[in-house]
Design a protein around this motif. Structure first.
Motif, mmCIF file in Angstrom:
data_model
loop_
_atom_site.group_PDB
_atom_site.id
_atom_site.type_symbol
_atom_site.label_atom_id
_atom_site.label_comp_id
_atom_site.label_asym_id
_atom_site.label_seq_id
_atom_site.Cartn_x
_atom_site.Cartn_y
_atom_site.Cartn_z
ATOM 1 N N ASN A 12 0.816 -1.212 0.000
ATOM 2 C CA ASN A 12 0.000 0.000 0.000
ATOM 3 C C ASN A 12 0.859 1.276 0.000
ATOM 4 N N VAL A 13 2.138 1.109 0.307
ATOM 5 C CA VAL A 13 3.056 2.237 0.164
ATOM 6 C C VAL A 13 4.020 1.815 -0.948
ATOM 7 N N HIS A 14 3.628 2.114 -2.158
ATOM 8 C CA HIS A 14 4.346 1.554 -3.296
ATOM 9 C C HIS A 14 5.090 2.639 -4.077
ATOM 10 N N GLU A 31 11.014 -2.745 7.335
ATOM 11 C CA GLU A 31 10.965 -2.367 8.761
ATOM 12 C C GLU A 31 10.488 -0.921 8.929
ATOM 13 N N GLU A 32 10.964 -0.047 8.041
ATOM 14 C CA GLU A 32 10.546 1.362 8.134
ATOM 15 C C GLU A 32 9.031 1.483 7.934
ATOM 16 N N LYS A 33 8.504 0.694 6.995
ATOM 17 C CA LYS A 33 7.050 0.733 6.754
ATOM 18 C C LYS A 33 6.291 0.222 7.986
ATOM 19 N N ILE A 34 6.748 -0.881 8.553
ATOM 20 C CA ILE A 34 6.025 -1.467 9.694
ATOM 21 C C ILE A 34 6.046 -0.506 10.883
ATOM 22 N N CYS A 35 7.183 0.129 11.094
ATOM 23 C CA CYS A 35 7.308 1.119 12.176
ATOM 24 C C CYS A 35 6.287 2.247 11.964
ATOM 25 N N LYS A 36 6.210 2.722 10.735
ATOM 26 C CA LYS A 36 5.293 3.821 10.406
ATOM 27 C C LYS A 36 3.825 3.367 10.534
ATOM 28 N N PHE A 37 3.541 2.137 10.085
ATOM 29 C CA PHE A 37 2.159 1.624 10.185
ATOM 30 C C PHE A 37 1.700 1.645 11.650
ATOM 31 N N TYR A 278 -9.921 -8.002 11.299
ATOM 32 C CA TYR A 278 -9.436 -6.627 11.140
ATOM 33 C C TYR A 278 -10.204 -5.923 10.035
ATOM 34 N N ILE A 279 -10.281 -4.597 10.152
ATOM 35 C CA ILE A 279 -10.665 -3.804 8.980
ATOM 36 C C ILE A 279 -9.369 -3.532 8.228
ATOM 37 N N GLY A 280 -9.252 -4.149 7.067
ATOM 38 C CA GLY A 280 -8.050 -3.956 6.261
ATOM 39 C C GLY A 280 -8.277 -2.854 5.247
ATOM 40 N N LEU A 281 -7.218 -2.101 4.979
ATOM 41 C CA LEU A 281 -7.254 -1.145 3.874
ATOM 42 C C LEU A 281 -6.485 -1.755 2.710
ATOM 43 N N ASP A 282 -6.901 -1.450 1.488
ATOM 44 C CA ASP A 282 -6.060 -1.745 0.322
ATOM 45 C C ASP A 282 -6.085 -0.494 -0.549
ATOM 46 N N VAL A 283 -5.343 0.507 -0.101
ATOM 47 C CA VAL A 283 -5.347 1.813 -0.781
ATOM 48 C C VAL A 283 -3.948 2.140 -1.302
ATOM 49 N N ILE A 291 7.336 11.583 -2.244
ATOM 50 C CA ILE A 291 7.778 10.611 -1.240
ATOM 51 C C ILE A 291 7.643 11.149 0.194
ATOM 52 N N ASP A 292 7.818 12.470 0.379
ATOM 53 C CA ASP A 292 7.821 12.992 1.755
ATOM 54 C C ASP A 292 6.446 12.962 2.418
ATOM 55 N N ASP A 293 5.397 12.699 1.671
ATOM 56 C CA ASP A 293 4.084 12.540 2.316
ATOM 57 C C ASP A 293 3.367 11.322 1.718
ATOM 58 N N CYS A 294 4.134 10.223 1.546
ATOM 59 C CA CYS A 294 3.584 9.080 0.807
ATOM 60 C C CYS A 294 2.752 8.127 1.669
#
Ligand code: XUL
Ligand code: MN
Length: 343
Positions: A12-14, A31-37, A278-283, A291-294
């Motif tokens: 979802n962050v592609h 890891e950076e994505k999981i931390c941010k999630f 869970y309520i999953g998103l697929d956006v 990139i700075d606000d992705c």
């Protein structure tokens, strides 16, 4: 405070590539994505098998276990769970013509091997859900595959998975087209039919994605409701979609707020999530997003979702009852619009 728990996938962050152009954003490490999630407010991560083991198709079982344990450590570090594992059979030269329904026996065997490996990964990560988005299980040239034989093959493949592990649940995510022209399992009704035909229908359910229902020309809330009424809605991919175009995976509610409201309403009213779903998103972010606000589309989707949940809490069921009694549906409809715009 939301009553729901939320999940999201690393895809979802592609990087923003589409059918007409290459990547426009750099790859962010897992890891950076999981931390941010976790910082954004998600509780779980949805995984494709190769999000965890990048070269899974050429890895052996020991390598797969080793790489899975690395991801498990990352999840534990950020107190995140894995919601499901999905074999990514559509990006793989072995399954270019479909996996379980390929005309090649060797490719079909590879697809089953991958499905078993997804089950192994799920086991290591302590989750019991396998998602099958049957991306290339259908045809580009209609006459290239026998539909009856191949729908039976899909059933047989699911049976093999159920037999391989007695605890896993298989969630089928229906989609009518893209990348295929005509898919064998296009709607939730097809999912429920296939489920009923398996050796253990109590372990085969559905995951409904808003955009996929719209692409099928159907109402996403009624697709959700159909699976709920069978006790088989075990996942959702909320997003939005502007009609019958390419699969857009837009921010939840960005196209049709009333339709988004009704999806949340049916989930709230039926106590979705009470069995740990869970309520999953697929956006996906727009290709133009810098990139700075992705992660903005994730923040926005969750905010819309929670605001709509508040609207559902405010919904006046007594007023609804009165309108229904008088068959004054115009009044009820205006009430809903007023609730969404002013309420
Ligand atoms: C494709 C899609 C997939 C699945 C997971 O349209 O929605 O990302 O959700 O395999
Ligand atoms: Mn999806």
């Amino acid at each position: 405070m939301s009553k729901f728990k939320f999940s999201v996938g690393p895809w979802n962050v592609h990087e923003g590539m589409d059918a007409f152009g290459p990547a426009v954003r750099k790859t962010i490490p897992l890891e950076e994505k999981i931390c941010k999630f976790s910082e954004i407010g998600f509780h779980a991560v949805q995984f494709h098998d190769d999000d965890i083991v990048s070269n899974i198709k050429d890895s052996d079982e020991a390598q797969i276990k080793e790489e899975t344990l690395i991801v498990k450590k990352i999840l534990d570090k950020y107190k995140m769970r894995a919601e499901f594992i999905a074999p990514r059979l559509w990006i793989n030269e072995y399954t270019d013509d479909g996996g379980f329904t390929s005309n090649s026996k060797k490719d079909r065997e590879h697809a089953i091997w991958r499905a078993f490996r997804s089950i192994d990964i799920a086991n290591e990560l302590g989750c019991d859900k396998i998602v099958l988005w049957l991306a290339r299980e259908g045809t580009l040239c209609y006459e290239s595959k026998d539909p009856v034989k191949n729908i039976i093959r899909l059933k047989d493949a699911i049976n093999e998975m159920l037999d391989y592990n007695k605890k896993i649940k298989v969630l089928i995510e229906p989609k009518p087209n893209e990348p295929i022209d005509r898919s064998f399992i296009p709607t939730m009704g097809h999912v429920m039919g296939l489920s009923a035909a398996t050796i253990d229908s109590s372990r085969v359910g559905g995951l409904l994605e808003t955009a996929h229902a719209i692409l099928a020309g159907l109402d996403p809330t009624n697709e959700i409701a159909f699976a709920l009424s069978m006790g088989k809605l075990w996942g959702v991919h909320l997003n939005d979609q502007n009609g019958a175009r390419y699969d857009q995976d837009k921010t939840f509610g960005a196209e049709n707020l009333r339709q988004a409201f009704n999806q949340i309403k049916v989930l709230v009213e039926n106590n979705y999530g009470s069995n740990g779903e869970y309520i999953g998103l697929d956006v996906k972010a727009m290709r133009t997003q810098k990139i700075d606000d992705c992660y903005r589309h994730l923040y926005n989707s969750l905010e819309v979702l929670k605001l709509l949940e508040e609207k559902v809490q405010k919904f006046d069921y007594d007023f609804q009852k009165k309108c229904i009694k008088k068959r004054n549906y115009e009044k009820l409809e205006m009430y809903v619009m007023d609730l969404l715009m002013r309420g």
